[in-house]
Design an enzyme around this catalytic site. Structure first.
Site, PDB file in Angstrom:
ATOM      1  N   ASP A 122       0.818  -1.215   0.000  1.00 62.22           N
ATOM      2  CA  ASP A 122       0.000   0.000   0.000  1.00 62.22           C
ATOM      3  C   ASP A 122       0.852   1.265   0.000  1.00 62.22           C
ATOM      4  O   ASP A 122       2.081   1.216   0.181  1.00 62.22           O
ATOM      5  CB  ASP A 122      -0.962  -0.006   1.202  1.00 62.22           C
ATOM      6  CG  ASP A 122      -0.275  -0.399   2.511  1.00 62.22           C
ATOM      7  OD1 ASP A 122       0.970  -0.336   2.583  1.00 62.22           O
ATOM      8  OD2 ASP A 122      -0.981  -0.765   3.450  1.00 62.22           O
ATOM      9  N   ASN A 177      -7.616  -2.851  14.357  1.00 58.33           N
ATOM     10  CA  ASN A 177      -9.001  -3.103  13.918  1.00 58.33           C
ATOM     11  C   ASN A 177      -9.083  -4.290  12.948  1.00 58.33           C
ATOM     12  O   ASN A 177     -10.102  -4.515  12.332  1.00 58.33           O
ATOM     13  CB  ASN A 177      -9.592  -1.844  13.279  1.00 58.33           C
ATOM     14  CG  ASN A 177      -8.857  -1.420  12.009  1.00 58.33           C
ATOM     15  OD1 ASN A 177      -7.930  -2.101  11.560  1.00 58.33           O
ATOM     16  ND2 ASN A 177      -9.260  -0.310  11.427  1.00 58.33           N
ATOM     17  N   HIS A 228      -7.257  -4.688  10.212  1.00 61.10           N
ATOM     18  CA  HIS A 228      -6.949  -4.438   8.800  1.00 61.10           C
ATOM     19  C   HIS A 228      -5.683  -5.172   8.362  1.00 61.10           C
ATOM     20  O   HIS A 228      -4.788  -5.435   9.152  1.00 61.10           O
ATOM     21  CB  HIS A 228      -6.924  -2.934   8.469  1.00 61.10           C
ATOM     22  CG  HIS A 228      -5.732  -2.176   8.955  1.00 61.10           C
ATOM     23  ND1 HIS A 228      -5.770  -0.822   9.195  1.00 61.10           N
ATOM     24  CD2 HIS A 228      -4.445  -2.552   9.237  1.00 61.10           C
ATOM     25  CE1 HIS A 228      -4.584  -0.427   9.586  1.00 61.10           C
ATOM     26  NE2 HIS A 228      -3.763  -1.449   9.618  1.00 61.10           N
ATOM     27  N   GLU A 270      -9.651  -1.779   5.391  1.00 66.88           N
ATOM     28  CA  GLU A 270     -10.295  -1.506   6.666  1.00 66.88           C
ATOM     29  C   GLU A 270     -11.541  -2.391   6.831  1.00 66.88           C
ATOM     30  O   GLU A 270     -12.022  -2.982   5.857  1.00 66.88           O
ATOM     31  CB  GLU A 270     -10.693  -0.020   6.723  1.00 66.88           C
ATOM     32  CG  GLU A 270      -9.526   0.953   6.562  1.00 66.88           C
ATOM     33  CD  GLU A 270      -8.599   1.042   7.781  1.00 66.88           C
ATOM     34  OE1 GLU A 270      -8.568   0.110   8.610  1.00 66.88           O
ATOM     35  OE2 GLU A 270      -7.884   2.053   7.894  1.00 66.88           O
TER      36      GLU A 270
HETATM   37  P1  PGA Z   1       2.311  -1.509  12.593  1.00 67.30           P
HETATM   38  O1  PGA Z   1       1.103  -1.468  11.585  1.00 67.30           O
HETATM   39  O2  PGA Z   1       3.218  -2.561  12.084  1.00 67.30           O
HETATM   40  O3  PGA Z   1       2.936  -0.152  12.521  1.00 67.30           O
HETATM   41  O4  PGA Z   1       1.725  -1.839  13.924  1.00 67.30           O
HETATM   42  C1  PGA Z   1       0.581  -2.657  11.101  1.00 67.30           C
HETATM   43  C2  PGA Z   1      -0.692  -2.339  10.385  1.00 67.30           C
HETATM   44  O5  PGA Z   1      -1.367  -1.372  10.768  1.00 67.30           O
HETATM   45  O6  PGA Z   1      -1.039  -3.067   9.455  1.00 67.30           O
END
Ligand code: PGA
Length: 241
Positions: free
Chosen positions: A67, A136, A138, A143
């Protein structure tokens, strides 16, 4: 699904790094699916160290990232282009032209999504996809509520995702509101998936993933449809399991 329990972030990163190096060594032409954020940083440090110490080469490897924020140029320190260059690509012998990240600064964003899907197809698909998980649920920037049939698309970031990521920006207002992400169906096309989960802040999400139902309200649950997923989690993330 295989669950690997580790003591801490360092051990989680080591276990994941060893799997990636093994796949790169047995298939030097592979396409790696890569992720950004705090979770994979330790894995990238391992890959860099291993490249320098043991000479694992990436000259024929390709990469696609999950992404990118919309509206940030590749030179913006908060862009995922910048993150990947600084934290991994600059330190390996991978050909820059073989590294791919959605272009969040494209004029025609819908076309950019189609281009990215086609690119992944042309590369023969992702051999090994590295994933983190959001609080959450994702995966990528898919999302809650995203269709499991989704392909690379434009998303409106959830408020809690923007809040979680505001730690990298000076203020919440500066966090982009939209992003391009590989879709859930695009992710599920990967031949193998490594899901990394670290820290107490992810414990609830991991519990929901392992013990909860499959639902579009919890995007990571789609991974249960995949035949080759390894979850590598540390003790803090495994608090409820
Ligand atoms: P993080 O993010 O590795 O910074 O915790 C992971 C994500 O939100 O997919």
């Amino acid at each position: 699904m295989k669950l690997v329990r580790t003591e801490n972030y360092a051990e989680m990163s080591l276990e994941a790094g060893k799997i990636i190096v093994d796949r790169v060594r047995s298939n030097p032409n592979l396409t790696l699916g890569l992720a950004t954020g705090s979770t994979p940083k330790g894995v990238y440090d391992y890959l860099i160290h291993n490249h320098k110490e043991n000479g694992t080469t990436y000259t024929n490897a390709k990469s696609v990232n999950l992404d990118e924020y919309i509206g940030l140029s590749a030179q913006d320190p908060n862009s995922y282009h910048y993150f990947m260059n600084q934290n991994l690509f600059c330190h390996l012998d991978i050909n820059e032209n073989h590294t791919h990240i959605p272009n969040g600064a494209a004029n025609l964003l819908e076309q950019e999504c189609l281009r990215y899907e086609q690119l992944i197809k042309n590369l023969g698909g992702v051999d090994l996809q590295l994933l983190g998980i959001g609080q959450n649920g994702h995966i990528g920037f898919n999302e809650p509520g995203t269709a499991f049939s989704s392909r690379t698309h434009i998303v409106t970031l959830a408020q809690n995702t923007r809040e979680a990521n505001s730690r990298f920006f000076n203020s919440l207002e500066k966090v982009p509101t939209h992003a391009i992400t590989m879709g859930i169906a695009s992710i599920l096309d990967s031949k193998e998936i490594l899901l990394l989960v670290s820290g107490e802040r992810k414990a609830e999400a991991l519990n929901k993933f392992v013990n909860g139902e499959i639902s579009e309200q919890f995007p990571a649950s789609a991974l249960k449809y995949h035949k080759n997923v390894t979850v590598i989690a540390d003790k803090d993330a495994l608090k409820y399991i």
